[in-house]
Enzyme design. Sequence first.
Site, PDB file in Angstrom:
ATOM      1  N   GLU A 115       1.543  -0.260  -4.972  1.00 21.97           N
ATOM      2  CA  GLU A 115       0.748   0.549  -5.145  1.00 21.97           C
ATOM      3  C   GLU A 115       1.507   1.744  -5.238  1.00 21.97           C
ATOM      4  O   GLU A 115       1.670   2.348  -4.442  1.00 21.97           O
ATOM      5  CB  GLU A 115      -0.410   0.763  -4.329  1.00 21.97           C
ATOM      6  CG  GLU A 115      -1.554   1.570  -4.700  1.00 21.97           C
ATOM      7  CD  GLU A 115      -2.050   2.454  -3.434  1.00 21.97           C
ATOM      8  OE1 GLU A 115      -3.256   3.009  -3.766  1.00 21.97           O
ATOM      9  OE2 GLU A 115      -1.640   2.425  -2.624  1.00 21.97           O
ATOM     10  N   ASP A 117       0.844  -1.088   0.015  1.00 19.61           N
ATOM     11  CA  ASP A 117       0.069   0.009   0.044  1.00 19.61           C
ATOM     12  C   ASP A 117       0.753   1.155  -0.045  1.00 19.61           C
ATOM     13  O   ASP A 117       1.921   1.448   0.654  1.00 19.61           O
ATOM     14  CB  ASP A 117      -0.907  -0.149   1.261  1.00 19.61           C
ATOM     15  CG  ASP A 117      -1.718   0.857   1.211  1.00 19.61           C
ATOM     16  OD1 ASP A 117      -2.511   1.045   0.523  1.00 19.61           O
ATOM     17  OD2 ASP A 117      -1.984   1.801   2.219  1.00 19.61           O
TER      18      ASP A 117
HETATM   19  C1  NOJ Z   1      -4.409   3.141  -0.798  1.00 19.34           C
HETATM   20  C2  NOJ Z   1      -5.490   2.221  -0.464  1.00 19.34           C
HETATM   21  O1  NOJ Z   1      -5.801   1.400  -1.728  1.00 19.34           O
HETATM   22  C3  NOJ Z   1      -6.477   2.912  -0.159  1.00 19.34           C
HETATM   23  O2  NOJ Z   1      -7.881   2.395  -0.099  1.00 19.34           O
HETATM   24  C4  NOJ Z   1      -6.151   3.531   1.244  1.00 19.34           C
HETATM   25  O3  NOJ Z   1      -7.098   4.387   1.780  1.00 19.34           O
HETATM   26  C5  NOJ Z   1      -4.948   4.278   1.363  1.00 19.34           C
HETATM   27  N1  NOJ Z   1      -4.081   3.751   0.408  1.00 19.34           N
HETATM   28  C6  NOJ Z   1      -4.418   4.442   2.779  1.00 19.34           C
HETATM   29  O4  NOJ Z   1      -3.855   3.353   3.181  1.00 19.34           O
END
Ligand code: NOJ
Length: 559
Positions: A283, A222
């Site tokens: 991500e 993440d």
């Molecule tokens: C990316 C995640 O995919 C999202 O859903 C989340 O709110 C943020 N990161 C914070 O962790």
Amino acid sequence: MTFTQQDARPELESAPGSEWWRTAVIYQIYPRSFADASGDGLGDLPGVTAHLDDLHELGVDAIWLSPFQRSPQKDAGYDVADYRDVDPIFGTLADFDAMLAGAHERGIRVIVDLVPNHSSDQHVWFQEALKAAPGSPERARYIFRDGKGENGELPPNNWESVFGGGMWKRVTEADGTPGQWYLHIFDESQPDFDWTNPEVRAEFRDILRFWLDRGVDGFRVDVAHGLIKAEGLPDFTPDPEGGSMGGDSAGVPYWGQPGVHEVWRDWHEVLAEYDGDRALCAEAWLPTVAQTALWVRPDEMHQAFNFHYLETTWDAEALRAVITESLDAYGAVGAPSTWVLSNHDVVRHASRLALTAENPQGAGIGPKSPGQPDPVTGLRRARAATSLMLALPGSSYLYQGEELGLPEVIDLPDDARQDPTWFRTNGERYGRDGCRVPIPWSADAPAYGFNDTGAAWLPQPAEWAEFARDVQRDDPASTLSLYRSLLAERRAHGLGAGTLEWLEGFGDDVVAFRNGPITVIANLGDTAVALPAGDVVVASGPLDGASLPTDTTVWIAAA
Ligand code: NOJ
């Protein structure tokens, strides 16, 4: 369908250079909205286990589960309080082990979400930091700073949270006086770790090992672009038109800092200690494809979501350009491109591809948003877009429900919304709830078979019976049948490991290429296109004799 050992796909091991993640189709499970075995309205791990046969039947290679670790759920689990336990709303560690074993028995690998940029404010480290003094080792695990102004009453800089509002919160010190401020890129309940601190690095190495020892095949990481902040935390004002995760802007002091690569090299080594091609997927929302490719150099991560592809509009020239650029950039570092069209943060592509107004990532859509999508156009384009994506060499991610053709839920009642974005912007941005509604399994069951009780943490639309899996399963024209055919043919023809060769002569509004024995033609224009000779292997919609209608993709094998 019932699973039998004979159905099992080839061994989970793979030869060097043919690592599974290079070509895998990975299905994202958003656990709270997938299937709810307990009946409390929130999906859970036993719910996942109960539906593994459906995923096997669909034909995916792996699943990625969004966070199920212990969390107060202020950001749907992306606020982790204990990285080594399952939150009771999702089950137990034993439930996780059973789910993992069941997936592996079916030849399905399992990737778990890891949230290293920030923890929950309920994490024991943050609670210790609040009690400790400024300058203490407990505070040094997070980013605490003195405020500006005469009495420290102003935040340390002007940064704005991704979810709206400021990026700093002031704490009250143990003696009751107003104290330091801590940084939170997201909600104030999600304090950022200080990744310059070796203790934080050691802790995450250990967390990786905890899940690797249990047998997971990898991690979706993440906010991989957020861990390191620019030296001195300089002021920065973002482009108001940019997406909330920062993908469009260059030079942001909290995104894409070069220091993150050291972390990925370290993690790469941890994964390499384990057998069986364990993988890291970033991500990372970054300004360019070329920059994202740096995340997947041979000693760093294995995959990075291709959000540039996801953000490309339904336009043939733009798609050709982003595909070429991606194959070149990722290819140059020996990595696959990791294609994706939907996830739990973006408007579902069955709606997004028919929007007629700008929609920055993270903003969501609601009843008052401009450019409302036409659902028929949206679904037709989504089917064509997925048919194009799954023919590309590399890996692809699918988001639960897209195989049913689910649209974004636009008209959620305001009082049902739960995304912190909605609250932190006072309703100015709808946020992401519309793509997170529990998915329908059976047309006539309570909560469409999400559970037995009819409870659902977000209300399901009245018209979702038509999208239910049981309605689609035996209908050859359904979106579910299309996805099953695409996955089976992709596997049969080795398209994930193939090579793309562009085909000319179909006109500007057509994307046409060959991948091995398969010719792929996607018509994004207003007029039908003549099809070349050959056998139609799969088509995203009805064909009109020997011509390909608008918003339709076809796979053809030489006759
Ligand atoms: C990316 C995640 O995919 C999202 O859903 C989340 O709110 C943020 N990161 C914070 O962790």
